[in-house]
Design a protein around this motif. Structure first.
Motif, mmCIF file in Angstrom:
data_model
loop_
_atom_site.group_PDB
_atom_site.id
_atom_site.type_symbol
_atom_site.label_atom_id
_atom_site.label_comp_id
_atom_site.label_asym_id
_atom_site.label_seq_id
_atom_site.Cartn_x
_atom_site.Cartn_y
_atom_site.Cartn_z
ATOM 1 N N VAL A 36 -5.350 -10.224 -3.638
ATOM 2 C CA VAL A 36 -6.164 -9.045 -3.350
ATOM 3 C C VAL A 36 -5.304 -7.790 -3.523
ATOM 4 O O VAL A 36 -4.074 -7.845 -3.485
ATOM 5 C CB VAL A 36 -6.739 -9.109 -1.917
ATOM 6 N N SER A 37 -5.971 -6.667 -3.691
ATOM 7 C CA SER A 37 -5.233 -5.399 -3.817
ATOM 8 C C SER A 37 -6.143 -4.237 -3.457
ATOM 9 O O SER A 37 -7.368 -4.328 -3.560
ATOM 10 C CB SER A 37 -4.681 -5.212 -5.232
ATOM 11 N N GLY A 38 -5.517 -3.141 -3.052
ATOM 12 C CA GLY A 38 -6.240 -1.918 -2.740
ATOM 13 C C GLY A 38 -5.574 -0.724 -3.380
ATOM 14 O O GLY A 38 -4.425 -0.401 -3.058
ATOM 15 N N PHE A 39 -6.248 -0.093 -4.327
ATOM 16 C CA PHE A 39 -5.746 1.100 -5.021
ATOM 17 C C PHE A 39 -4.426 0.830 -5.727
ATOM 18 O O PHE A 39 -3.538 1.695 -5.754
ATOM 19 C CB PHE A 39 -5.609 2.271 -4.032
ATOM 20 N N LEU A 40 -4.308 -0.339 -6.305
ATOM 21 C CA LEU A 40 -3.122 -0.705 -7.082
ATOM 22 C C LEU A 40 -3.319 -0.483 -8.574
ATOM 23 O O LEU A 40 -2.457 0.080 -9.251
ATOM 24 C CB LEU A 40 -2.783 -2.177 -6.841
ATOM 25 N N LEU A 41 -4.441 -0.940 -9.118
ATOM 26 C CA LEU A 41 -4.578 -1.126 -10.557
ATOM 27 C C LEU A 41 -4.406 0.156 -11.359
ATOM 28 O O LEU A 41 -3.807 0.147 -12.433
ATOM 29 C CB LEU A 41 -5.931 -1.773 -10.867
ATOM 30 N N ARG A 42 -4.904 1.258 -10.865
ATOM 31 C CA ARG A 42 -4.801 2.496 -11.657
ATOM 32 C C ARG A 42 -3.371 3.026 -11.690
ATOM 33 O O ARG A 42 -3.061 3.922 -12.483
ATOM 34 C CB ARG A 42 -5.750 3.567 -11.123
ATOM 35 N N ASN A 43 -2.496 2.489 -10.853
ATOM 36 C CA ASN A 43 -1.123 2.971 -10.790
ATOM 37 C C ASN A 43 -0.136 2.129 -11.585
ATOM 38 O O ASN A 43 1.029 2.516 -11.709
ATOM 39 C CB ASN A 43 -0.661 3.031 -9.328
ATOM 40 N N VAL A 44 -0.556 0.988 -12.105
ATOM 41 C CA VAL A 44 0.387 0.139 -12.833
ATOM 42 C C VAL A 44 0.581 0.682 -14.249
ATOM 43 O O VAL A 44 -0.316 1.297 -14.828
ATOM 44 C CB VAL A 44 -0.074 -1.335 -12.877
ATOM 45 N N ALA A 45 1.755 0.417 -14.802
ATOM 46 C CA ALA A 45 2.074 0.928 -16.139
ATOM 47 C C ALA A 45 1.442 0.094 -17.247
ATOM 48 O O ALA A 45 1.269 0.583 -18.361
ATOM 49 C CB ALA A 45 3.591 0.976 -16.322
ATOM 50 N N ASP A 46 1.105 -1.159 -16.953
ATOM 51 C CA ASP A 46 0.527 -2.056 -17.959
ATOM 52 C C ASP A 46 -0.551 -2.889 -17.274
ATOM 53 O O ASP A 46 -0.266 -3.934 -16.682
ATOM 54 C CB ASP A 46 1.625 -2.950 -18.541
ATOM 55 N N LEU A 47 -1.791 -2.407 -17.338
ATOM 56 C CA LEU A 47 -2.878 -3.037 -16.597
ATOM 57 C C LEU A 47 -3.144 -4.479 -17.026
ATOM 58 O O LEU A 47 -3.235 -5.366 -16.168
ATOM 59 C CB LEU A 47 -4.151 -2.194 -16.715
ATOM 60 N N PRO A 48 -3.291 -4.788 -18.325
ATOM 61 C CA PRO A 48 -3.544 -6.185 -18.705
ATOM 62 C C PRO A 48 -2.440 -7.134 -18.223
ATOM 63 O O PRO A 48 -2.727 -8.253 -17.780
ATOM 64 C CB PRO A 48 -3.601 -6.133 -20.233
ATOM 65 N N GLY A 65 1.409 -1.597 0.079
ATOM 66 C CA GLY A 65 1.673 -0.356 0.788
ATOM 67 C C GLY A 65 2.112 -0.626 2.211
ATOM 68 O O GLY A 65 3.098 -1.329 2.453
ATOM 69 N N THR A 66 1.371 -0.109 3.172
ATOM 70 C CA THR A 66 1.706 -0.309 4.585
ATOM 71 C C THR A 66 1.120 -1.596 5.158
ATOM 72 O O THR A 66 1.266 -1.859 6.343
ATOM 73 C CB THR A 66 1.236 0.883 5.420
ATOM 74 N N GLY A 67 0.443 -2.379 4.326
ATOM 75 C CA GLY A 67 0.007 -3.711 4.735
ATOM 76 C C GLY A 67 -1.344 -3.814 5.406
ATOM 77 O O GLY A 67 -1.644 -4.829 6.035
ATOM 78 N N ASP A 68 -2.197 -2.810 5.245
ATOM 79 C CA ASP A 68 -3.502 -2.842 5.920
ATOM 80 C C ASP A 68 -4.337 -4.059 5.529
ATOM 81 O O ASP A 68 -4.966 -4.695 6.386
ATOM 82 C CB ASP A 68 -4.295 -1.571 5.606
ATOM 83 N N ILE A 69 -4.391 -4.380 4.242
ATOM 84 C CA ILE A 69 -5.222 -5.512 3.804
ATOM 85 C C ILE A 69 -4.607 -6.829 4.254
ATOM 86 O O ILE A 69 -5.320 -7.744 4.676
ATOM 87 C CB ILE A 69 -5.412 -5.483 2.279
ATOM 88 N N ALA A 70 -3.283 -6.931 4.176
ATOM 89 C CA ALA A 70 -2.607 -8.155 4.618
ATOM 90 C C ALA A 70 -2.860 -8.400 6.102
ATOM 91 O O ALA A 70 -3.066 -9.555 6.530
ATOM 92 C CB ALA A 70 -1.116 -8.050 4.340
ATOM 93 N N HIS A 109 -13.586 -0.151 6.171
ATOM 94 C CA HIS A 109 -14.666 -1.103 5.891
ATOM 95 C C HIS A 109 -14.467 -1.774 4.529
ATOM 96 O O HIS A 109 -14.777 -2.956 4.364
ATOM 97 C CB HIS A 109 -16.017 -0.392 5.950
ATOM 98 N N TRP A 110 -13.942 -1.035 3.552
ATOM 99 C CA TRP A 110 -13.700 -1.631 2.231
ATOM 100 C C TRP A 110 -12.650 -2.731 2.328
ATOM 101 O O TRP A 110 -12.797 -3.779 1.697
ATOM 102 C CB TRP A 110 -13.243 -0.566 1.247
ATOM 103 N N ARG A 111 -11.622 -2.523 3.106
ATOM 104 C CA ARG A 111 -10.588 -3.546 3.264
ATOM 105 C C ARG A 111 -11.141 -4.781 3.966
ATOM 106 O O ARG A 111 -10.789 -5.914 3.637
ATOM 107 C CB ARG A 111 -9.384 -2.961 4.006
ATOM 108 N N ALA A 130 -10.224 -6.823 -5.932
ATOM 109 C CA ALA A 130 -9.471 -5.578 -6.093
ATOM 110 C C ALA A 130 -10.353 -4.375 -5.780
ATOM 111 O O ALA A 130 -11.453 -4.233 -6.323
ATOM 112 C CB ALA A 130 -8.930 -5.466 -7.512
ATOM 113 N N LEU A 131 -9.842 -3.527 -4.918
ATOM 114 C CA LEU A 131 -10.471 -2.249 -4.589
ATOM 115 C C LEU A 131 -9.740 -1.153 -5.345
ATOM 116 O O LEU A 131 -8.513 -1.085 -5.323
ATOM 117 C CB LEU A 131 -10.344 -2.008 -3.074
ATOM 118 N N ASP A 132 -10.488 -0.296 -6.031
ATOM 119 C CA ASP A 132 -9.845 0.833 -6.692
ATOM 120 C C ASP A 132 -10.865 1.919 -6.971
ATOM 121 O O ASP A 132 -12.079 1.711 -6.806
ATOM 122 C CB ASP A 132 -9.151 0.420 -7.989
#
Length: 240
Positions: free
Chosen positions: A121-133, A62-67, A39-41, A151-153
């Motif tokens: 758009v993104s799902g659960f990406l932002l907390r995994n990046v090495a440089d958020l800004p 990832g596996t492309g659910d949002i796309a 539902h979030w996607r 963005a979903l996170d």
């Protein structure tokens, strides 16, 4: 995320981890969220407001659910699923839809020209990046003026909620155990809850997004406050 790893070390660690869990990644998401991630996607794409012919980038796909959800809601769009983990894309590619484009891409150095996409758009990406800004700045750069960013996170559990002890028990004990049983990768499902607890509060993330140049920044929390969908718009008069 709080980490003593260098940016390069973190990128390597995250890529290897997601490669290992790729075959059962979607199943684990369904189990961890009791199916709510579906539902979030759907909500992400609804907020993106895709028009016929729109170009949408699902970053960290990832596996492309949002796309794929973008094509379900707007069959006449061009949906690009971009990720830097080959194993995740290979796990999702058998479920390809017509109009879905796959691309290897690093969130910190996107291989696209300025002002390319109508939505990012993104799902659960932002907390995994090495440089958020930098990651957010890159998404701003490739987004067209007037384009929408969604963005979903995860976000840390509320400090003053009576449910927080139960949420933390679920994250720290239940999820790693479930991950070990379903995927055989307990360490990955220790990292995921830990990265969630160490990520920015939703309000702080909204400030980072606003500092990147976005406007109309807003968010809504879900799942007892441990997940949030942020949304924003790139100003129509932007020259970047």
């Amino acid at each position: 995320m709080k980490s003593e790893l260098s940016n390069g070390d973190k990128a390597i660690r995250v890529r290897r981890m997601f490669s290992r869990i790729a075959p059962r990644y979607d199943l684990m998401n369904r189990l961890m969220t009791a199916g709510q991630d579906v539902h979030w996607r759907q909500e992400i794409i609804r907020l993106a407001r895709l028009e016929p012919g729109a170009r949408v980038l699902d970053l960290g796909a990832g596996t492309g659910d949002i796309a794929r959800e973008a094509l379900r809601q707007q069959p006449e769009c061009v949906s690009v699923a971009a990720d830097f983990t080959l194993g995740m894309m290979l796990a999702g590619k058998p479920r390809n839809l017509r109009g879905l484009v796959w691309c290897a891409a690093d969130a910190l150095n996107l291989p696209y020209a300025d002002n390319t996409f109508d939505a990012v758009v993104s799902g659960f990406l932002l907390r995994n990046v090495a440089d958020l800004p930098r990651a957010i700045a890159e998404q701003y750069r490739v987004l067209k003026p007037g384009g929408r960013w969604v963005a979903l996170d995860t976000t840390p559990p509320p400090q003053n909620s009576l449910l927080t002890p139960f949420i933390r028990f679920h994250m720290r004990q239940v999820i790693p155990l479930l991950g070990e049983v379903i995927t055989g990768e307990r360490d990955a499902y220790v990292y995921l809850p830990t990265s969630s607890e160490n990520f920015l509060q939703a309000e702080t993330l909204a400030q980072v997004v606003e500092r990147a140049g976005f406007r109309e920044v807003a968010f809504r929390r879900y799942l007892f406050g441990v997940v949030a969908i942020h949304r924003a718009v790139k100003p129509a008069n932007s020259t970047v």
